[in-house]
Design a protein around this motif. Structure first.
Motif, PDB file in Angstrom:
ATOM      1  N   THR A 157      26.633  -5.058  48.254  1.00  0.00           N
ATOM      2  CA  THR A 157      28.067  -4.799  48.342  1.00  0.00           C
ATOM      3  C   THR A 157      28.306  -3.458  49.017  1.00  0.00           C
ATOM      4  O   THR A 157      27.489  -2.543  48.924  1.00  0.00           O
ATOM      5  N   VAL A 158      29.440  -3.340  49.700  1.00  0.00           N
ATOM      6  CA  VAL A 158      29.827  -2.096  50.354  1.00  0.00           C
ATOM      7  C   VAL A 158      30.899  -1.441  49.493  1.00  0.00           C
ATOM      8  O   VAL A 158      31.887  -2.063  49.142  1.00  0.00           O
ATOM      9  N   GLU A 159      30.687  -0.173  49.148  1.00  0.00           N
ATOM     10  CA  GLU A 159      31.592   0.545  48.264  1.00  0.00           C
ATOM     11  C   GLU A 159      31.843   1.949  48.786  1.00  0.00           C
ATOM     12  O   GLU A 159      31.019   2.505  49.510  1.00  0.00           O
ATOM     13  N   ILE A 160      32.980   2.532  48.380  1.00  0.00           N
ATOM     14  CA  ILE A 160      33.253   3.934  48.654  1.00  0.00           C
ATOM     15  C   ILE A 160      32.609   4.734  47.534  1.00  0.00           C
ATOM     16  O   ILE A 160      32.871   4.507  46.363  1.00  0.00           O
ATOM     17  N   ASP A 161      31.758   5.663  47.897  1.00  0.00           N
ATOM     18  CA  ASP A 161      31.010   6.453  46.929  1.00  0.00           C
ATOM     19  C   ASP A 161      31.672   7.822  46.786  1.00  0.00           C
ATOM     20  O   ASP A 161      31.439   8.722  47.584  1.00  0.00           O
ATOM     21  N   GLU A 162      32.498   7.981  45.770  1.00  0.00           N
ATOM     22  CA  GLU A 162      33.210   9.243  45.559  1.00  0.00           C
ATOM     23  C   GLU A 162      32.282  10.346  45.076  1.00  0.00           C
ATOM     24  O   GLU A 162      32.512  11.519  45.353  1.00  0.00           O
TER      25      GLU A 162
ATOM     26  N   ILE B  15      30.254   6.074  52.324  1.00  0.00           N
ATOM     27  CA  ILE B  15      30.354   4.633  52.121  1.00  0.00           C
ATOM     28  C   ILE B  15      28.924   4.149  51.967  1.00  0.00           C
ATOM     29  O   ILE B  15      28.041   4.518  52.750  1.00  0.00           O
ATOM     30  N   VAL B  16      28.675   3.337  50.942  1.00  0.00           N
ATOM     31  CA  VAL B  16      27.308   2.961  50.622  1.00  0.00           C
ATOM     32  C   VAL B  16      27.154   1.443  50.581  1.00  0.00           C
ATOM     33  O   VAL B  16      28.045   0.734  50.122  1.00  0.00           O
ATOM     34  N   LEU B  17      26.033   0.970  51.112  1.00  0.00           N
ATOM     35  CA  LEU B  17      25.616  -0.421  50.966  1.00  0.00           C
ATOM     36  C   LEU B  17      24.644  -0.441  49.801  1.00  0.00           C
ATOM     37  O   LEU B  17      23.528   0.072  49.888  1.00  0.00           O
ATOM     38  N   THR B  18      25.078  -0.999  48.673  1.00  0.00           N
ATOM     39  CA  THR B  18      24.273  -0.981  47.455  1.00  0.00           C
ATOM     40  C   THR B  18      23.097  -1.943  47.579  1.00  0.00           C
ATOM     41  O   THR B  18      23.113  -2.849  48.419  1.00  0.00           O
ATOM     42  N   PRO B  19      22.089  -1.779  46.738  1.00  0.00           N
ATOM     43  CA  PRO B  19      20.959  -2.718  46.754  1.00  0.00           C
ATOM     44  C   PRO B  19      21.377  -4.160  46.463  1.00  0.00           C
ATOM     45  O   PRO B  19      20.682  -5.092  46.855  1.00  0.00           O
TER      46      PRO B  19
END
Length: 84
Positions: A31-36, A24-28
């Protein structure tokens, strides 16, 4: 001999091979996204692919602490659907 990268689950604190965990990544952009793919830019946190781990993460807000931001409940619901 090939070296297998190991990562720690932010919920259970257990070491697993990187491919066995979800990132799970907090982008620059914030936003918080699931990073497949495991390659997105930003602050990452790893979580085990077990449904009980995801429910425990929601209960104790482990991703909030690991990513140092407020993680929306929709992300936890998406994680729950992803690991089923």
């Amino acid at each position: 001999m090939k070296i297998i990268p190991m990562r720690k689950c932010v919920v259970t604190q257990e070491q697993f091979p990187k491919k066995d965990l979800l990132r799970i990544v907090l982008t620059p952009e914030g936003t918080v996204e699931i990073d497949e793919t495991g390659r997105k830019n930003g602050r990452g946190a790893y979580i085990s692919r077990k449904p009980e781990t995801v429910s425990l993460a929601m209960k104790n807000r482990a991703l909030d602490r690991a990513l140092k931001t407020k993680v929306d409940d929709a992300i936890y619901e998406m994680l729950g659907e992803y690991v089923k």
